[in-house]
Write a protein that holds these residues in place. Structure first.
Motif, PDB file in Angstrom:
ATOM      1  N   ASP A 144      54.405  57.855  23.193  1.00 14.71           N
ATOM      2  CA  ASP A 144      54.954  56.501  23.176  1.00 14.71           C
ATOM      3  C   ASP A 144      56.226  56.476  24.037  1.00 14.71           C
ATOM      4  O   ASP A 144      57.343  56.555  23.526  1.00 14.71           O
ATOM      5  CB  ASP A 144      55.262  56.099  21.739  1.00 14.71           C
ATOM      6  N   PRO A 145      56.089  56.376  25.369  1.00 10.88           N
ATOM      7  CA  PRO A 145      57.256  56.521  26.261  1.00 10.88           C
ATOM      8  C   PRO A 145      58.397  55.564  25.959  1.00 10.88           C
ATOM      9  O   PRO A 145      59.569  55.944  26.056  1.00 10.88           O
ATOM     10  CB  PRO A 145      56.667  56.269  27.653  1.00 10.88           C
ATOM     11  N   ASP A 146      58.109  54.323  25.598  1.00  7.58           N
ATOM     12  CA  ASP A 146      59.182  53.342  25.425  1.00  7.58           C
ATOM     13  C   ASP A 146      60.044  53.596  24.193  1.00  7.58           C
ATOM     14  O   ASP A 146      61.200  53.172  24.151  1.00  7.58           O
ATOM     15  CB  ASP A 146      58.601  51.927  25.369  1.00  7.58           C
ATOM     16  N   HIS A 147      59.511  54.291  23.199  1.00  6.73           N
ATOM     17  CA  HIS A 147      60.298  54.496  21.981  1.00  6.73           C
ATOM     18  C   HIS A 147      61.481  55.432  22.235  1.00  6.73           C
ATOM     19  O   HIS A 147      62.482  55.371  21.522  1.00  6.73           O
ATOM     20  CB  HIS A 147      59.412  55.017  20.848  1.00  6.73           C
ATOM     21  N   PHE A 148      61.384  56.300  23.244  1.00  6.99           N
ATOM     22  CA  PHE A 148      62.478  57.242  23.502  1.00  6.99           C
ATOM     23  C   PHE A 148      63.775  56.501  23.833  1.00  6.99           C
ATOM     24  O   PHE A 148      64.862  56.922  23.443  1.00  6.99           O
ATOM     25  CB  PHE A 148      62.111  58.200  24.643  1.00  6.99           C
ATOM     26  N   LYS A 149      63.667  55.388  24.540  1.00  6.87           N
ATOM     27  CA  LYS A 149      64.857  54.596  24.875  1.00  6.87           C
ATOM     28  C   LYS A 149      65.275  53.724  23.702  1.00  6.87           C
ATOM     29  O   LYS A 149      66.445  53.696  23.310  1.00  6.87           O
ATOM     30  CB  LYS A 149      64.591  53.733  26.103  1.00  6.87           C
ATOM     31  N   ALA A 150      64.324  53.009  23.122  1.00 10.16           N
ATOM     32  CA  ALA A 150      64.660  52.038  22.079  1.00 10.16           C
ATOM     33  C   ALA A 150      65.167  52.706  20.810  1.00 10.16           C
ATOM     34  O   ALA A 150      66.110  52.217  20.171  1.00 10.16           O
ATOM     35  CB  ALA A 150      63.429  51.179  21.765  1.00 10.16           C
ATOM     36  N   ALA A 271      66.996  62.833  15.301  1.00  6.38           N
ATOM     37  CA  ALA A 271      65.910  62.057  15.905  1.00  6.38           C
ATOM     38  C   ALA A 271      64.837  61.714  14.876  1.00  6.38           C
ATOM     39  O   ALA A 271      64.326  60.580  14.841  1.00  6.38           O
ATOM     40  CB  ALA A 271      65.298  62.835  17.065  1.00  6.38           C
ATOM     41  N   LEU A 272      64.487  62.676  14.013  1.00 10.79           N
ATOM     42  CA  LEU A 272      63.455  62.398  13.020  1.00 10.79           C
ATOM     43  C   LEU A 272      63.935  61.368  12.002  1.00 10.79           C
ATOM     44  O   LEU A 272      63.149  60.509  11.553  1.00 10.79           O
ATOM     45  CB  LEU A 272      63.045  63.697  12.324  1.00 10.79           C
ATOM     46  N   ALA A 273      65.205  61.409  11.652  1.00  8.36           N
ATOM     47  CA  ALA A 273      65.754  60.395  10.743  1.00  8.36           C
ATOM     48  C   ALA A 273      65.711  59.005  11.379  1.00  8.36           C
ATOM     49  O   ALA A 273      65.437  58.007  10.697  1.00  8.36           O
ATOM     50  CB  ALA A 273      67.189  60.760  10.360  1.00  8.36           C
ATOM     51  N   GLU A 274      65.968  58.928  12.684  1.00  5.03           N
ATOM     52  CA  GLU A 274      65.874  57.636  13.384  1.00  5.03           C
ATOM     53  C   GLU A 274      64.442  57.122  13.385  1.00  5.03           C
ATOM     54  O   GLU A 274      64.193  55.919  13.189  1.00  5.03           O
ATOM     55  CB  GLU A 274      66.382  57.807  14.819  1.00  5.03           C
ATOM     56  N   ASP A 275      63.491  58.009  13.616  1.00  2.93           N
ATOM     57  CA  ASP A 275      62.075  57.607  13.590  1.00  2.93           C
ATOM     58  C   ASP A 275      61.664  57.140  12.201  1.00  2.93           C
ATOM     59  O   ASP A 275      60.911  56.165  12.061  1.00  2.93           O
ATOM     60  CB  ASP A 275      61.193  58.784  14.003  1.00  2.93           C
TER      61      ASP A 275
END
Length: 318
Positions: A144-150, A271-275
């Motif tokens: 999911d390329p766009d999630h890395f920025k958002a 990062a996992l907490a953000e996801d």
């Protein structure tokens, strides 16, 4: 709930607290059995009356004694009257992987790939986190390329195209566009940000390679960064009976890069907490409206469809 066959990052070594540890993949009840430095994974249900061998069962020679009626249960030995199935296990550093099903297509090159990584990039456990989301969403993130920025604030990426790997694994590769390595010290990062403010120009001096391989709906291995400082990030998920999952991340770096490990471990947890915040507030009842940027996600969904479980309890369409 669908439980897929194929590989799982079942547990970290630190989670195997006893000689016999009860584990599960969705409704599939398992046990991990320590034998010195070796770990074996077997079905947990006693074939006599269904007692869980991980709760009160005890080792006796080449058998487990059932806690319910005292029957001696063989370990992966179909020649015995009572026996439980044994599953293929791979141990890589702190991580324990198990493959459900003997389907010859289920490996997708994972064992061969691990042999290539394991000696140079020993895995260190980073995070284990319960998440209220179907397990395949965890690995889908790599596609999911766009999630890395958002979600994670990565300035940008390019490429990020999918293809089939040599052994049927799903590959996505591209590069991130960043001002500098996120593992720089805080002072260096602040200086770079202020330079961009003063000049009005952003320089993408750090363009790390992103190369991820999904070997099942529940295991993805990502090589990140330039060759000389490459990190290997393994992300896995194990479904739970309530429809959620446990997400795990492990990190591998070469010996000469061990100094970066604390920042990598901390960054993985962040990062996992953000996801998790996003995953646990998704509306799974709506009909998605995909666009062209979602093609890697759709490729991953098609990949998952090849792994529908063929064992009892593997599929539940409630």
């Amino acid at each position: 709930m669908t439980v897929h066959h194929g590989w799982y990052l079942l547990a970290f070594r630190s989670e195997l607290t006893d000689e016999i540890t009860p584990l599960a993949v969705g409704p599939r009840r398992l046990i991990a059995l320590r034998e010195g430095d070796r770990v074996r994974v077997l079905d947990a249900n006693c074939p006599h009356r269904g007692a869980h061998l991980g709760y009160g069962g005890r080792r006796e020679g080449d058998c487990l004694v059932c806690p319910f009626h005292g029957k001696r249960i063989g370990l992966g030995d179909p020649s015995k009257h009572w026996s439980v199935a044994e599953h293929r296990v791979l141990e890589w550093g702190d991580a324990l992987f198990v493959r459900l099903s003997d389907d010859p297509d289920g490996d997708r090159g994972f064992e061969r790939s691990v042999q290539g990584w394991a000696e140079e990039y020993p895995l260190v456990a980073a995070v284990s986190l319960p998440v209220d989301v179907p397990s395949e969403y965890v690995v889908e993130n790599a596609f999911d390329p766009d999630h890395f920025k958002a979600v994670h604030g990565v300035p940008g990426n390019r490429g990020m195209a999918t293809r089939d790997g040599e052994h049927g694994e799903l590959v996505i590769e591209g590069e991130f566009l960043m001002q500098t390595s996120p593992w720089q010290d805080a002072r260096t990062l602040e200086e770079i940000r202020w330079e961009a403010v003063r000049t009005g120009r952003v320089r993408w001096d750090f363009k790390p390679r992103f190369h991820a391989q999904a070997f099942s709906p529940n295991v993805v291995v990502t090589e990140f960064g330039p060759a000389e400082t490459r990190q290997v990030i393994v992300t896995g998920s194990v479904p739970t009976e309530d429809g959620g999952c446990v997400a795990r991340v492990a990190i591998g770096v070469r010996e000469d890069q061990r100094g970066a490990l604390p920042a990598l471990l901390g960054g993985s947890g962040k990062a996992l907490a953000e996801d998790k915040v996003v995953w646990e507030h998704l509306d799974h009842t709506m009909t998605p409206r995909y666009d062209a940027r979602d093609e890697p996600v759709l490729a991953f969904r098609r990949f998952c469809a090849d792994f529908c479980a063929d064992f009892p309890g593997g599929r539940d369409d409630r």
